[in-house]
Motif scaffolding. Structure first.
Motif: not given
Ligand code: ZN
Length: 452
Positions: A126, A130, A181, A186, A232
């Motif tokens: 994850h 980003h 974010f 996300e 997040h």
């Molecule tokens: Zn994130």
């Protein structure tokens, strides 16, 4: 019977096939004033800044464990070949973060909270997403387009990118857009991360399961949002979205990873000595202004007590029912995994046995506070005798250590006799902010009313 079973399975497969869509194209936004090279430069500068303040775990078993997992993910085409680095941070909180261009950090608290290796891989995938999708600089571009157009030219390359961003309020302070974010970002990071995980052989669902577990724990405990969830934010049902993504992928055998190895790494982490410098409040570093009280006020009214407080602050009920904390989220800082109030107020009632006497009870109360806060000391300012709700009250000014780095804290402590004991309001600000906060603090003090 057997034939009927087969028929049922094929019907289910047909139905799933009918709903399956083509995988969505997930790519970095084209609206980004930074080049990929500038992402990398910015990340290097920010990493140097942040690493002055965190405690990096160099213990090989822990460091290598995370890097072995990360290497499998970085090798996937989705990671887009940035110069990634992965470091473990000694910090009890459940968090991980990545800077533009590749530097990534995983807290020991997150490793301890993970149920299996695939969940750690999920967080890393994850974070890599980003970086590869350039979400940090894309968000900074969107939020600061005008200033960036005015100030950014070809001359930007050549150092000090982070410093220039800090000047327009887009550096590493509280709520930094480089680290916090949008829900859209996300979703993209979940889905791209799921593809990366699947190709590396990890079960992609474990990423979504882990995030969902954190969200549920937060709801259940009612505690402040862990930093990870605040950076997040949940785009809503993550397990469902990732499952739909997995259905579009070719069928594979997935693993949750080596559970014996994770158990060993957890043991090593738990035995690590507490480092002298273990601090994650770099987000707030130099930016207590983000927590500064608004001059617009709202009213607190409960259990026979009324007063006003800034409209951008909120009330947090403490477990001890006799005390409340009022602050903005930015005013509450994490220090070694504990929440500390750096900018805000504490209001409470101390029950006193027998008769009350303002001066004596206040002295006892201050003594207790100084025992609990070893760096608290009188400021040297004379005690002020004031009136609150028509009764005599005292205002003591104390100095204390602040959870904000490199500043002293001012605590204005108001005490007044109450039928049930000693009522107190402690107003807390880092010293450079005290002057800005004082008019608001005065208004709060003057507004205190007790029900008769
Ligand atoms: Zn994130």
């Amino acid at each position: 019977m057997l034939r009927k079973g087969v028929l049922l399975i094929s019907l289910v497969a047909l139905a799933a096939g009918a709903y399956a869509q083509k995988p969505r194209n997930i790519a970095p936004s084209r609206f980004n004033f930074f080049s990929k090279e500038q992402d990398i430069q910015l990340g290097k500068e920010a990493a140097a800044e942040i690493e002055k303040q965190i405690a990096v775990v160099t213990q090989p078993e822990v460091h290598d464990y995370v890097n072995r997992i990360a290497a499998k993910l970085v090798a996937q085409p989705e990671a887009d070949q940035y110069p990634y680095t992965f470091k473990v941070v000694y910090d009890k909180t459940i968090n991980a973060f990545a800077l533009p261009g590749g530097p990534a950090y995983i807290h020991t608290g997150l490793i301890l909270a993970a149920e299996n290796e695939a969940q750690i891989a999920g967080v890393i995938a994850h974070e890599i997403s980003h970086v590869a999708l350039r979400h940090g600089t894309s968000q900074v571009t969107k939020a600061n387009a005008t200033q960036l157009l005015a100030g950014f030219g070809g001359a930007m390359l050549g150092g000090g990118l982070l410093g220039q961003l800090a000047q327009i309020g887009a550096g590493l302070g509280a709520n930094s857009l480089l680290l916090k974010f949008s829900r859209g970002a996300e979703t993209d990071a979940d889905l791209l991360g799921a593809r990366m995980m699947a190709k590396a052989g990890y079960d992609p669902i474990e990423m979504a399961t882990f995030f969902q577990k954190l969200e549920e724990e937060e709801k259940r405990s009612g505690r402040a949002v862990p930093q990870f969830l605040s950076d997040h934010p949940s785009p809503g049902n993550r397990v469902k979205a990732v499952s739909a993504e997995v259905k579009m992928m070719p069928a594979r055998q997935y693993t949750k990873g080596d559970s014996a190895q994770l158990a060993r790494v957890k043991q090593v982490i738990q035995a690590l000595p507490v480092p002298p410098r273990a601090n994650t409040n770099f987000r707030a570093a130099g930016n207590p202004q983000a927590a500064r009280p608004s001059t617009r006020m709202q009213r607190y009214q409960s259990r026979g007590l009324t007063f006003v407080y800034p409209s951008n602050w909120q009330v947090f009920q403490s477990q001890q029912s006799n005390e409340i904390t009022i602050a903005s989220r930015e005013g509450i800082l994490e220090v070694n995994g504990n929440a500390e109030i750096g900018y805000g107020a504490i209001v409470g009632l101390q029950q006193i046995q027998g008769g009350t006497e303002l001066d004596r009870d206040t002295q006892n109360f201050l003594r207790q506070l100084m025992q609990q806060n070893r760096n608290m000391q009188p400021s040297g300012e004379a005690v002020r005798r004031i009136q609150i709700a028509g009764a005599p009250a005292l205002l003591h000014l104390m100095f204390n250590s602040s959870p904000y780095p490199n500043v002293r804290e001012v605590d204005a402590i108001v005490t007044v006799q109450h039928p049930q004991g000693l009522f107190y309001m402690i107003l807390i600000a880092p010293e450079p902010e005290y002057q800005a906060a004082q008019p608001v603090f005065d208004q709060m003090i003057q507004s205190i009313q007790f029900a008769r």
